[in-house]
Scaffold this motif. Structure first.
Motif, PDB file in Angstrom:
ATOM      1  N   THR A  77      88.572  34.184  -5.190  1.00  0.00           N
ATOM      2  CA  THR A  77      87.133  33.957  -5.339  1.00  0.00           C
ATOM      3  C   THR A  77      86.343  34.841  -4.400  1.00  0.00           C
ATOM      4  O   THR A  77      85.320  35.420  -4.781  1.00  0.00           O
ATOM      5  CB  THR A  77      86.802  32.478  -5.078  1.00  0.00           C
ATOM      6  N   MET A  91      79.128  40.566  -6.761  1.00  0.00           N
ATOM      7  CA  MET A  91      77.819  40.096  -6.346  1.00  0.00           C
ATOM      8  C   MET A  91      77.300  40.963  -5.200  1.00  0.00           C
ATOM      9  O   MET A  91      78.076  41.412  -4.369  1.00  0.00           O
ATOM     10  CB  MET A  91      77.901  38.648  -5.862  1.00  0.00           C
ATOM     11  N   TRP A 103      79.002  34.446   1.579  1.00  0.00           N
ATOM     12  CA  TRP A 103      78.779  35.557   0.658  1.00  0.00           C
ATOM     13  C   TRP A 103      77.879  35.172  -0.515  1.00  0.00           C
ATOM     14  O   TRP A 103      77.049  35.971  -0.950  1.00  0.00           O
ATOM     15  CB  TRP A 103      80.111  36.092   0.155  1.00  0.00           C
ATOM     16  N   ILE A 104      78.044  33.962  -1.035  1.00  0.00           N
ATOM     17  CA  ILE A 104      77.255  33.578  -2.213  1.00  0.00           C
ATOM     18  C   ILE A 104      75.956  32.868  -1.855  1.00  0.00           C
ATOM     19  O   ILE A 104      75.245  32.412  -2.745  1.00  0.00           O
ATOM     20  CB  ILE A 104      78.079  32.716  -3.198  1.00  0.00           C
ATOM     21  N   GLY A 140      75.909  41.529  -1.670  1.00  0.00           N
ATOM     22  CA  GLY A 140      76.082  40.695  -0.487  1.00  0.00           C
ATOM     23  C   GLY A 140      75.446  41.304   0.724  1.00  0.00           C
ATOM     24  O   GLY A 140      74.382  41.885   0.656  1.00  0.00           O
ATOM     25  N   ALA A 190      83.745  37.655  -5.554  1.00  0.00           N
ATOM     26  CA  ALA A 190      82.363  37.575  -5.078  1.00  0.00           C
ATOM     27  C   ALA A 190      81.966  38.864  -4.380  1.00  0.00           C
ATOM     28  O   ALA A 190      80.828  39.349  -4.566  1.00  0.00           O
ATOM     29  CB  ALA A 190      82.196  36.383  -4.130  1.00  0.00           C
TER      30      ALA A 190
END
Length: 87
Positions: A76, A84, A25-26, A86, A80
């Motif tokens: 987390t 964020m 994902w990040i 994605g 995320a």
């Protein structure tokens, strides 16, 4: 010894899945390019977590630490996914 083994099997699987999902994902670039390598990394990561459970003094400690690690990894992942951009 049996409690540590089951802790590694039962709680190691979702922990390794969550860690791989967070990494995907990040990832800064296109996540499609890293899905297959991360799926390949998943199994050795799970084996490493299962092996690391034998470093704990007792099965209770292994269950507790892996439960906390699972909560942290899934929190987390949740943060995320919701903060964020994605996939």
């Amino acid at each position: 010894m049996l409690a540590k083994t089951f802790a590694g099997i039962v709680l190691g699987l979702p922990l390794s899945m969550a860690l791989v999902a967070v990494a995907i994902w990040i990832w800064p670039h296109s996540s499609e390019s890293v899905v297959i390598p991360m799926m390949v990394i998943f199994f050795p990561l799970w084996i490493g977590i299962m092996a690391a459970t034998f470093l704990f003094r007792s099965g209770v400690r292994a269950w507790a630490w892996l439960a906390v690690a699972n909560l942290a990894a899934f929190a987390t992942l949740f943060l995320a996914k919701h903060t964020m951009p994605g996939l």
